[in-house]
Design a protein around this motif. Structure first.
Motif, short mmCIF file in Angstrom:
data_model
loop_
_atom_site.label_atom_id
_atom_site.label_comp_id
_atom_site.label_asym_id
_atom_site.label_seq_id
_atom_site.Cartn_x
_atom_site.Cartn_y
_atom_site.Cartn_z
N HIS A 378 1.05 -1.33 0.12
CA HIS A 378 0.08 -0.10 -0.10
C HIS A 378 0.70 1.47 0.07
N PRO A 379 2.11 1.16 0.60
CA PRO A 379 2.77 2.49 0.38
C PRO A 379 2.92 3.13 -1.08
N ASN A 380 2.64 2.37 -2.14
CA ASN A 380 2.50 2.91 -3.53
C ASN A 380 1.09 3.29 -3.90
N ASN A 381 0.28 2.85 -3.00
CA ASN A 381 -1.32 3.32 -3.43
C ASN A 381 -1.37 4.82 -3.72
N PRO A 382 -2.26 5.40 -4.74
CA PRO A 382 -2.16 6.83 -5.08
C PRO A 382 -2.62 7.54 -3.97
N LYS A 383 -3.15 7.15 -2.74
CA LYS A 383 -3.65 7.83 -1.71
C LYS A 383 -3.36 7.05 -0.60
N PRO A 384 -2.88 7.87 0.61
CA PRO A 384 -2.47 7.20 1.86
C PRO A 384 -3.59 6.22 2.42
N VAL A 385 -3.17 5.11 3.12
CA VAL A 385 -4.10 4.22 3.70
C VAL A 385 -3.87 4.04 5.09
N SER A 386 -4.79 4.47 6.10
CA SER A 386 -4.55 4.11 7.50
C SER A 386 -5.18 2.73 7.99
N ARG A 387 -4.64 2.26 8.96
CA ARG A 387 -5.11 1.24 9.46
C ARG A 387 -6.65 1.13 9.98
N GLU A 388 -7.23 2.49 10.05
CA GLU A 388 -8.65 2.56 10.40
C GLU A 388 -9.25 2.32 8.82
N ASP A 389 -8.70 3.12 7.67
CA ASP A 389 -9.20 2.88 6.58
C ASP A 389 -9.27 1.22 6.26
N PHE A 390 -8.25 0.42 6.52
CA PHE A 390 -8.32 -1.12 6.11
C PHE A 390 -9.47 -1.49 7.13
N PHE A 391 -9.66 -1.22 8.22
CA PHE A 391 -10.72 -1.73 8.94
C PHE A 391 -12.04 -1.27 8.41
N LYS A 392 -12.01 -0.19 8.00
CA LYS A 392 -13.62 0.19 7.36
C LYS A 392 -13.59 -0.35 6.00
#
Length: 398
Positions: A378-392
Motif C-alpha cells: 500500500h505505500p505505492n497506493n495513489p492515496k495514503p491508507v491508514s489502519r482505520e481505512d483498512f478496517f473500514k
C-alpha cells in the motif's frame, strides 16, 4: 451499491494474433509464446548443455497429464529428471529450504518452474538459495537484502500454467515465514528467467474457478499498477493494454474457453507482471492478510476486495479512472462505472462479492487490519491508507 446484473459480460473480440503460431518477443526475458511451444523445452536444454533439470511445481500440476508427458519425454531423451512439488499454496520458507536440498542432494544443473504463482515463487527462491547461504530472509528486498544477491544463480526457466500472477516474467518471489506467515520479498534482476515458455494450451483444462480467480488477480495487477503513485509511463501504457485484454477476454475464457480467449488472458497476465514494477496498492494489502491468516486463494482475495479498493481510490484519481473506463469501453465514464463493472465481473464469473462468502468473520477484521497496515504493497497506493481505512474497507466488504 452492488448491481445485480444478469448480463453475459464483455465478449472477446477477434484478435489478429493467431495463437496457434509460436512467436518470440523479449522484454527483456526471452518469451516463446504459442500453442505447443512447451515442446521446445528438451531441445533448448540440450542446446545449452543442461541434462539434469529440477522441475519445481505444485502437487496438483505434478499429477496433470501434460506434466507427466513432459517428464517422460525428457527421460526418453536421456535427461535425468527430478521433481520437487512439496510446496504450500501460499509458499513458506521451509518449502524453499526443502527445494534447495532436493537440487543439491540430487546433483541438478538447472531449474524449471512449472505452474502458477506458488510454484514460480518457490522455483525462483530455490534458484537464489543454491549459491547464497545467508538466512533466506536476509535477502528480503524490503530491508535492503537485495545487496547480498551477489552470486550467479542456476539456469532458470519458467512455464506458466495459469494466467494470473505473471510471475514467469518476474524478478521477485514472495515467501512467507513459517510461523507468523509474514510475507517477505526476495528480489534481484538475477532472478529473471533465461527463457519463458508461455503455452496457452496448458491453461485450457483449468476449471472455471481457477481461471476466474487468477484472471481477476491479473486484472488487479494491471489496475493497481496503472494507479500506483510511482512515475513510470511505460508501465502505465502496458497496464492499460493488459486491462483491455483481460476485460474483454476473462468471461469467455472462464465460461466458454477458446485458444484465443485463453491466449489473450495469458498475454494480459504477463503484461500485469511487467507493469507492477511501478507498484501495487490497497487491494493487494487487503488480500495478502487473507492469505496469511485464513489461507485464502490469493486471486480470490484480490477479486473480492477489488471493487471496494478501487472505490476507495476514486477521489483524487478521477482522470485516471476515466481512462480506465474508456479502456474497458464502458457505456459511462468515471470511477463509479469502473467499480460497478468490477462487481459485475465477479458476478458473471461466479465469484463472491462479499468477504463473508470466503470465510471472513467479524472477529477477523481487527487482525486483518493489523496485517494490512504492515503490508508492503500500500505505500505505492495513489492515496495514503491508514489502519482505520483498512478496517473500514474490510467492514464494507464483509
Amino acid at each position: 451499491m452492488i448491481k445485480k446484473s444478469g448480463g453475459p459480460g464483455p465478449t472477446a473480440q477477434t484478435n489478429m494474433v493467431d495463437f496457434s503460431v509460436v512467436r518470440q518477443y523479449n522484454f527483456p526475458t526471452v518469451i516463446r509464446f504459442g500453442a505447443g511451444v512447451l515442446g521446445e523445452l528438451p531441445d533448448h536444454l540440450r542446446s545449452v548443455g543442461l541434462l539434469r533439470p529440477l522441475l519445481v511445481t505444485d502437487p496438483v500440476v505434478a499429477q496433470l497429464g501434460f506434466f507427466c508427458d513432459l517428464r517422460k519425454k525428457l527421460e526418453a531423451r536421456g535427461f535425468s529428471v527430478e521433481v520437487f512439488s512439496d510446496i504450500h499454496k501460499n509458499p513458506v520458507k521451509s518449502d524453499v529450504e526443502k527445494g534447495g536440498a532436493a537440487f543439491l542432494g540430487t546433483g541438478r544443473d538447472c531449474i524449471v518452474g512449472i505452474g502458477g504463482g506458488a510454484a514460480m515463487d518457490v522455483a525462483r527462491a530455490v534458484a537464489l538459495r543454491i549459491h547464497h547461504h545467508r538466512d533466506l530472509f536476509d535477502y528480503d528486498d524490503l530491508i535492503g537484502g537485495d545487496v547480498y544477491v551477489t552470486e550467479e544463480v542456476p539456469y532458470f526457466i519458467t512455464v506458466p500454467t495459469t494466467s494470473g500472477t505473471g510471475s514467469e516474467v518476474g524478478r521477485s518471489a514472495i515467501i512467507s515465514e513459517d510461523d507468523t506467515h509474514r510475507k517477505r520479498i526476495l528480489f534481484s534482476p538475477k532472478l529473471l528467467a533465461k527463457i519463458v515458455y508461455a503455452d496457452p494450451l496448458l491453461t485450457m483444462e483449468l476449471p472455471p474457478f481457477v481461471t476466474a480467480a487468477t484472471g481477476m488477480d491479473a486484472l488487479t495487477h494491471n489496475l493497481e499498477a496503472y494507479l500506483a503513485k510511482m512515475w513510470h509511463p511505460m508501465a502505465e501504457g502496458i497496464a492499460l493494454e493488459g486491462i483491455r485484454l483481460i476485460h474483454r477476454s476473462i468471461v469467455d475464457a472462464t465460461t466458454k474457453p477458446s485458444l484465443e480467449s485463453r491466449g489473450q488472458m495469458m498475454i494480459g497476465s504477463l503484461m500485469g507482471a511487467v507493469a507492477f514494477q511501478k507498484g501495487l496498492g490497497v487491494v493487494h494489502s487487503l488480500a495478502h492478510p487473507m492469505s496469511s491468516l485464513l489461507d485464502t486463494h490469493h486471486g480470490l482475495a484480490n477479486a473480492v476486495n477489488l471493487p471496494y479498493g478501487m472505490r476507495f481510490n476514486i477521489a483524487g484519481c478521477e482522470d485516471k479512472f476515466r481512462v480506465i473506463a474508456e479502456t474497458m469501453a464502458l457505456p459511462a465514464l468515471g470511477g463509479d462505472a469502473v467499480v460497478e463493472r468490477l462487481f459485475e465481473l465477479n458476478q458473471w464469473l461466479g465469484l463472491p462479492v462479499r468477504l463473508r462468502d470466503v470465510g471472513v468473520r467479524e472477529e477477523h477484521l481487527a487482525p486483518l487490519a493489523d496485517l494490512a497496515i504492515a503490508d508492503f504493497a500500500h505505500p505505492n497506493n495513489p492515496k495514503p491508507v491508514s489502519r482505520e481505512d483498512f478496517f473500514k474497507l474490510y467492514s464494507e466488504a464483509l
